[in-house]
Design a protein around this motif. Sequence first.
Motif, PDB file in Angstrom:
ATOM      1  N   ASP A   1      46.695  60.701  78.002  1.00 22.61           N
ATOM      2  CA  ASP A   1      45.967  59.505  78.399  1.00 22.61           C
ATOM      3  C   ASP A   1      46.826  58.606  79.296  1.00 22.61           C
ATOM      4  N   ALA A   2      48.140  58.645  79.102  1.00 21.51           N
ATOM      5  CA  ALA A   2      49.051  57.831  79.909  1.00 21.51           C
ATOM      6  C   ALA A   2      49.581  58.570  81.135  1.00 21.51           C
ATOM      7  N   TYR A   3      49.352  59.875  81.207  1.00 20.76           N
ATOM      8  CA  TYR A   3      49.903  60.705  82.281  1.00 20.76           C
ATOM      9  C   TYR A   3      49.159  60.447  83.594  1.00 20.76           C
TER      10      TYR A   3
ATOM     11  N   LEU B   1      43.174  64.251  89.351  1.00 24.04           N
ATOM     12  CA  LEU B   1      41.830  64.237  88.774  1.00 24.04           C
ATOM     13  C   LEU B   1      41.580  62.969  87.966  1.00 24.04           C
ATOM     14  N   LYS B   2      42.627  62.440  87.358  1.00 31.48           N
ATOM     15  CA  LYS B   2      42.485  61.252  86.518  1.00 31.48           C
ATOM     16  C   LYS B   2      41.997  60.049  87.328  1.00 31.48           C
TER      17      LYS B   2
ATOM     18  N   THR C   1      36.110  59.090  84.654  1.00 30.66           N
ATOM     19  CA  THR C   1      35.842  57.900  83.853  1.00 30.66           C
ATOM     20  C   THR C   1      36.838  57.772  82.715  1.00 30.66           C
ATOM     21  N   GLN C   2      37.133  58.898  82.073  1.00 29.37           N
ATOM     22  CA  GLN C   2      38.041  58.867  80.928  1.00 29.37           C
ATOM     23  C   GLN C   2      38.555  60.275  80.628  1.00 29.37           C
ATOM     24  N   LEU C   3      39.545  60.334  79.770  1.00 31.79           N
ATOM     25  CA  LEU C   3      40.088  61.602  79.304  1.00 31.79           C
ATOM     26  C   LEU C   3      39.090  62.291  78.379  1.00 31.79           C
ATOM     27  N   VAL C   4      38.917  63.596  78.555  1.00 36.13           N
ATOM     28  CA  VAL C   4      38.087  64.406  77.655  1.00 36.13           C
ATOM     29  C   VAL C   4      39.045  65.375  76.963  1.00 36.13           C
TER      30      VAL C   4
ATOM     31  N   VAL D   1      41.283  71.720  82.007  1.00 37.06           N
ATOM     32  CA  VAL D   1      41.681  70.407  82.530  1.00 37.06           C
ATOM     33  C   VAL D   1      40.879  69.349  81.782  1.00 37.06           C
ATOM     34  N   PRO D   2      41.487  68.216  81.433  1.00 39.19           N
ATOM     35  CA  PRO D   2      40.813  67.233  80.588  1.00 39.19           C
ATOM     36  C   PRO D   2      40.100  66.113  81.347  1.00 39.19           C
TER      37      PRO D   2
END
Length: 271
Positions: free
Chosen positions: A93-95, A100-101, A105-108, A164-165
């Motif tokens: 989440d911090a990376y 792509l991040k 919208t958010q991490l999956v 990929v998340p």
Amino acid sequence: MTQDHPLNHDEMLAVLDWYRAAGVDIAVGEEPVDRFAQRAPARAVPAMVANVAAGTAVAERATEAPLLGGDPAEARSLAASAQTLDQLQALLDAYDGCGLKLRATQLVFADGNPEADIMLIGEAPGAEEDRQGKPFVGKSGQLLDRMLAAIGLDRTKVYIANTVPWRPPGNRTPTPEEMALCLPFLQRQVELVSPRIVMTLGGPAMQTIFDTTTGIIKMRGKWATLSIGSHQVEAIPTLHPAYLLRNAPAKEQAWADMLSLRMKLDALGLR
């Protein structure tokens, strides 16, 4: 032919939503811009370290680096430092190394039971997954749930993640560079879950996990013993539920793969 007319508020929002879904992120101005001549803005990349004693991820500011293009070595180091799934999720989440991040919208991160014997790995989140923050919750996820139910499984008995998340713009296939930056985190995720069985969903996930360029049609339904990170596991690839929604005749092949999964579970004494 319909003549051009000024768009009202709702129509403009619909157009912007369509552009976003298609991956458009730069507006064209009146004057051309040579973006190759532009310098990438600098940012401070967080050197994230897992604080095992506190059970949290601590981000420390480091040196300046270009906005785009992460370092796979950094990703491997960060992933290896995670001692729990919660730590791994916090680190991801911090990376900021994967581009792509920037558009997601958010991490999956994952869904299901982290203590399950079965891990399902898909390609990447879609639009609905991006909104909800969970993998396989759209139409393809609903089909996946029915496929699992047909052999006596549900999300309490499996653990679900993606290669990929973050959602790629326009649902495109992740690039090899993006895969390389996210793969260490996925490998660590597999190590921490320690599943007895892995089932990959779709061609890109199969090629990543099985480290092959062979197509999914030739590989699907074939069991192999793989080393994912330091974890050895029995693995089988099958077709992606989204593909099955577009190609109904292929459901027969996917059903054969699900039956093979059920037989493997029975042979191993798993439920």
